[in-house]
Design a protein around this motif. Structure first.
Motif, PDB file in Angstrom:
ATOM      1  N   GLN A   1       0.855  -1.173   0.000  1.00 25.11           N
ATOM      2  CA  GLN A   1       0.000   0.000   0.000  1.00 25.11           C
ATOM      3  C   GLN A   1       0.901   1.236   0.000  1.00 25.11           C
ATOM      4  O   GLN A   1       1.871   1.298   0.753  1.00 25.11           O
ATOM      5  CB  GLN A   1      -0.886  -0.020   1.238  1.00 25.11           C
ATOM      6  CG  GLN A   1      -2.121   0.823   1.103  1.00 25.11           C
ATOM      7  CD  GLN A   1      -3.051   0.619   2.268  1.00 25.11           C
ATOM      8  OE1 GLN A   1      -2.907   1.309   3.269  1.00 25.11           O
ATOM      9  NE2 GLN A   1      -3.973  -0.325   2.152  1.00 25.11           N
ATOM     10  N   PHE A   2       0.559   2.214  -0.848  1.00 25.10           N
ATOM     11  CA  PHE A   2       1.423   3.387  -1.021  1.00 25.10           C
ATOM     12  C   PHE A   2       0.626   4.604  -1.455  1.00 25.10           C
ATOM     13  O   PHE A   2      -0.531   4.499  -1.853  1.00 25.10           O
ATOM     14  CB  PHE A   2       2.514   3.077  -2.058  1.00 25.10           C
ATOM     15  CG  PHE A   2       1.963   2.759  -3.425  1.00 25.10           C
ATOM     16  CD1 PHE A   2       1.890   3.742  -4.398  1.00 25.10           C
ATOM     17  CD2 PHE A   2       1.507   1.489  -3.731  1.00 25.10           C
ATOM     18  CE1 PHE A   2       1.371   3.459  -5.656  1.00 25.10           C
ATOM     19  CE2 PHE A   2       0.995   1.186  -4.982  1.00 25.10           C
ATOM     20  CZ  PHE A   2       0.919   2.188  -5.949  1.00 25.10           C
ATOM     21  N   ASP A   3       1.280   5.748  -1.376  1.00 21.93           N
ATOM     22  CA  ASP A   3       0.724   7.005  -1.861  1.00 21.93           C
ATOM     23  C   ASP A   3       1.176   7.162  -3.316  1.00 21.93           C
ATOM     24  O   ASP A   3       2.375   7.315  -3.565  1.00 21.93           O
ATOM     25  CB  ASP A   3       1.230   8.164  -1.003  1.00 21.93           C
ATOM     26  CG  ASP A   3       0.661   9.499  -1.417  1.00 21.93           C
ATOM     27  OD1 ASP A   3       0.241   9.659  -2.587  1.00 21.93           O
ATOM     28  OD2 ASP A   3       0.639  10.413  -0.577  1.00 21.93           O
ATOM     29  N   PRO A   4       0.269   7.124  -4.279  1.00 19.10           N
ATOM     30  CA  PRO A   4       0.673   7.192  -5.681  1.00 19.10           C
ATOM     31  C   PRO A   4       1.235   8.549  -6.122  1.00 19.10           C
ATOM     32  O   PRO A   4       1.921   8.633  -7.135  1.00 19.10           O
ATOM     33  CB  PRO A   4      -0.610   6.862  -6.441  1.00 19.10           C
ATOM     34  CG  PRO A   4      -1.709   7.221  -5.507  1.00 19.10           C
ATOM     35  CD  PRO A   4      -1.169   6.986  -4.125  1.00 19.10           C
ATOM     36  N   THR A   5       0.983   9.588  -5.337  1.00 21.28           N
ATOM     37  CA  THR A   5       1.526  10.893  -5.708  1.00 21.28           C
ATOM     38  C   THR A   5       2.984  11.049  -5.292  1.00 21.28           C
ATOM     39  O   THR A   5       3.736  11.768  -5.937  1.00 21.28           O
ATOM     40  CB  THR A   5       0.689  12.043  -5.093  1.00 21.28           C
ATOM     41  OG1 THR A   5       0.656  11.891  -3.677  1.00 21.28           O
ATOM     42  CG2 THR A   5      -0.728  12.032  -5.638  1.00 21.28           C
ATOM     43  N   THR A   6       3.385  10.350  -4.219  1.00 21.26           N
ATOM     44  CA  THR A   6       4.761  10.453  -3.735  1.00 21.26           C
ATOM     45  C   THR A   6       5.525   9.136  -3.825  1.00 21.26           C
ATOM     46  O   THR A   6       6.734   9.111  -3.623  1.00 21.26           O
ATOM     47  CB  THR A   6       4.783  10.898  -2.255  1.00 21.26           C
ATOM     48  OG1 THR A   6       4.139   9.895  -1.463  1.00 21.26           O
ATOM     49  CG2 THR A   6       4.094  12.242  -2.079  1.00 21.26           C
ATOM     50  N   ASP A   7       4.805   8.047  -4.080  1.00 13.83           N
ATOM     51  CA  ASP A   7       5.368   6.686  -4.089  1.00 13.83           C
ATOM     52  C   ASP A   7       5.890   6.259  -2.723  1.00 13.83           C
ATOM     53  O   ASP A   7       6.684   5.342  -2.609  1.00 13.83           O
ATOM     54  CB  ASP A   7       6.467   6.522  -5.142  1.00 13.83           C
ATOM     55  CG  ASP A   7       5.892   6.414  -6.542  1.00 13.83           C
ATOM     56  OD1 ASP A   7       4.663   6.212  -6.677  1.00 13.83           O
ATOM     57  OD2 ASP A   7       6.662   6.518  -7.509  1.00 13.83           O
ATOM     58  N   LYS A   8       5.441   6.921  -1.667  1.00 13.05           N
ATOM     59  CA  LYS A   8       5.844   6.545  -0.310  1.00 13.05           C
ATOM     60  C   LYS A   8       5.039   5.325   0.128  1.00 13.05           C
ATOM     61  O   LYS A   8       3.810   5.314   0.055  1.00 13.05           O
ATOM     62  CB  LYS A   8       5.617   7.705   0.665  1.00 13.05           C
ATOM     63  CG  LYS A   8       6.066   7.379   2.069  1.00 13.05           C
ATOM     64  CD  LYS A   8       5.875   8.564   2.989  1.00 13.05           C
ATOM     65  CE  LYS A   8       6.300   8.142   4.382  1.00 13.05           C
ATOM     66  NZ  LYS A   8       6.120   9.176   5.354  1.00 13.05           N
ATOM     67  N   ILE A   9       5.749   4.314   0.600  1.00 17.84           N
ATOM     68  CA  ILE A   9       5.100   3.083   1.045  1.00 17.84           C
ATOM     69  C   ILE A   9       4.410   3.309   2.383  1.00 17.84           C
ATOM     70  O   ILE A   9       5.015   3.847   3.319  1.00 17.84           O
ATOM     71  CB  ILE A   9       6.137   1.934   1.162  1.00 17.84           C
ATOM     72  CG1 ILE A   9       6.698   1.616  -0.217  1.00 17.84           C
ATOM     73  CG2 ILE A   9       5.496   0.705   1.789  1.00 17.84           C
ATOM     74  CD1 ILE A   9       7.835   0.610  -0.205  1.00 17.84           C
ATOM     75  N   ARG A  10       3.164   2.908   2.463  1.00 17.17           N
ATOM     76  CA  ARG A  10       2.385   3.005   3.706  1.00 17.17           C
ATOM     77  C   ARG A  10       2.464   1.701   4.491  1.00 17.17           C
ATOM     78  O   ARG A  10       2.579   1.717   5.713  1.00 17.17           O
ATOM     79  CB  ARG A  10       0.933   3.329   3.406  1.00 17.17           C
ATOM     80  CG  ARG A  10       0.725   4.707   2.816  1.00 17.17           C
ATOM     81  CD  ARG A  10      -0.750   4.870   2.447  1.00 17.17           C
ATOM     82  NE  ARG A  10      -1.032   6.205   2.006  1.00 17.17           N
ATOM     83  CZ  ARG A  10      -1.576   7.139   2.771  1.00 17.17           C
ATOM     84  NH1 ARG A  10      -1.863   6.888   4.021  1.00 17.17           N
ATOM     85  NH2 ARG A  10      -1.794   8.334   2.297  1.00 17.17           N
ATOM     86  N   SER A  11       2.368   0.572   3.779  1.00 22.94           N
ATOM     87  CA  SER A  11       2.441  -0.720   4.463  1.00 22.94           C
ATOM     88  C   SER A  11       2.758  -1.822   3.459  1.00 22.94           C
ATOM     89  O   SER A  11       2.525  -1.681   2.265  1.00 22.94           O
ATOM     90  CB  SER A  11       1.123  -1.042   5.176  1.00 22.94           C
ATOM     91  OG  SER A  11       0.092  -1.261   4.234  1.00 22.94           O
ATOM     92  N   ILE A  12       3.298  -2.920   4.000  1.00 24.57           N
ATOM     93  CA  ILE A  12       3.559  -4.120   3.219  1.00 24.57           C
ATOM     94  C   ILE A  12       2.993  -5.271   4.040  1.00 24.57           C
ATOM     95  O   ILE A  12       3.357  -5.460   5.198  1.00 24.57           O
ATOM     96  CB  ILE A  12       5.065  -4.316   2.960  1.00 24.57           C
ATOM     97  CG1 ILE A  12       5.600  -3.143   2.143  1.00 24.57           C
ATOM     98  CG2 ILE A  12       5.312  -5.647   2.272  1.00 24.57           C
ATOM     99  CD1 ILE A  12       7.097  -3.184   1.913  1.00 24.57           C
ATOM    100  N   LYS A  13       2.057  -6.018   3.432  1.00 27.66           N
ATOM    101  CA  LYS A  13       1.396  -7.109   4.140  1.00 27.66           C
ATOM    102  C   LYS A  13       1.612  -8.428   3.402  1.00 27.66           C
ATOM    103  O   LYS A  13       1.536  -8.476   2.170  1.00 27.66           O
ATOM    104  CB  LYS A  13      -0.100  -6.837   4.258  1.00 27.66           C
ATOM    105  CG  LYS A  13      -0.434  -5.610   5.067  1.00 27.66           C
ATOM    106  CD  LYS A  13      -1.928  -5.385   5.095  1.00 27.66           C
ATOM    107  CE  LYS A  13      -2.247  -4.066   5.795  1.00 27.66           C
ATOM    108  NZ  LYS A  13      -3.654  -3.718   5.684  1.00 27.66           N
ATOM    109  N   PHE A  14       1.855  -9.472   4.175  1.00 22.22           N
ATOM    110  CA  PHE A  14       1.988 -10.835   3.646  1.00 22.22           C
ATOM    111  C   PHE A  14       0.768 -11.645   4.070  1.00 22.22           C
ATOM    112  O   PHE A  14       0.327 -11.548   5.204  1.00 22.22           O
ATOM    113  CB  PHE A  14       3.243 -11.510   4.194  1.00 22.22           C
ATOM    114  CG  PHE A  14       4.514 -10.980   3.615  1.00 22.22           C
ATOM    115  CD1 PHE A  14       5.064 -11.540   2.484  1.00 22.22           C
ATOM    116  CD2 PHE A  14       5.159  -9.916   4.225  1.00 22.22           C
ATOM    117  CE1 PHE A  14       6.245 -11.049   1.955  1.00 22.22           C
ATOM    118  CE2 PHE A  14       6.340  -9.422   3.706  1.00 22.22           C
ATOM    119  CZ  PHE A  14       6.879  -9.981   2.567  1.00 22.22           C
ATOM    120  N   LEU A  15       0.267 -12.451   3.165  1.00 23.61           N
ATOM    121  CA  LEU A  15      -0.817 -13.398   3.475  1.00 23.61           C
ATOM    122  C   LEU A  15      -0.410 -14.789   3.074  1.00 23.61           C
ATOM    123  O   LEU A  15       0.328 -15.011   2.187  1.00 23.61           O
ATOM    124  CB  LEU A  15      -2.090 -13.021   2.714  1.00 23.61           C
ATOM    125  CG  LEU A  15      -2.679 -11.659   3.031  1.00 23.61           C
ATOM    126  CD1 LEU A  15      -3.837 -11.372   2.099  1.00 23.61           C
ATOM    127  CD2 LEU A  15      -3.154 -11.591   4.476  1.00 23.61           C
TER     128      LEU A  15
END
Length: 94
Positions: free
Chosen positions: A80-94
């Motif tokens: 999950q990220f901010d598409p305007t800045t490409d800053k990652i918000r979270s990374i989830k594994f399932l």
């Protein structure tokens, strides 16, 4: 001369063929390697992108891994990220 033209044509086509999700795919691979360092990544598939809000998107991938015993298993990863800045918000594994 023809070889040079061929190389230029192939180079320009491959540069244009890089999908938008390629950067996120590289991150998915890197993070999966960190988390599952006992297994080898043998394949990955881009599942898709979802725009959740103007400043919130996510890319989803499925990676196939093989451990040292030869067992294969799949891992889903969502970035999950901010598409305007490409800053990652979270990374989830399932």
């Amino acid at each position: 001369m023809i070889n040079l033209i061929t190389v230029f044509t192939i180079s320009s086509v491959s540069a244009e063929a890089v999908p938008d999700y390629a950067k996120w795919g590289e991150i998915a691979i890197e993070e999966t390697q960190k988390r599952f360092d006992y297994a080898e990544i043998i394949d990955y598939k881009h599942i898709g992108r979802v725009d959740l809000a103007p400043a919130k998107s996510e890319e989803k991938f499925k990676l196939w891994l093989r451990n040292k015993e030869g067992n294969e298993f799949g891992v889903f990863i969502t970035i999950q990220f901010d598409p305007t800045t490409d800053k990652i918000r979270s990374i989830k594994f399932l």
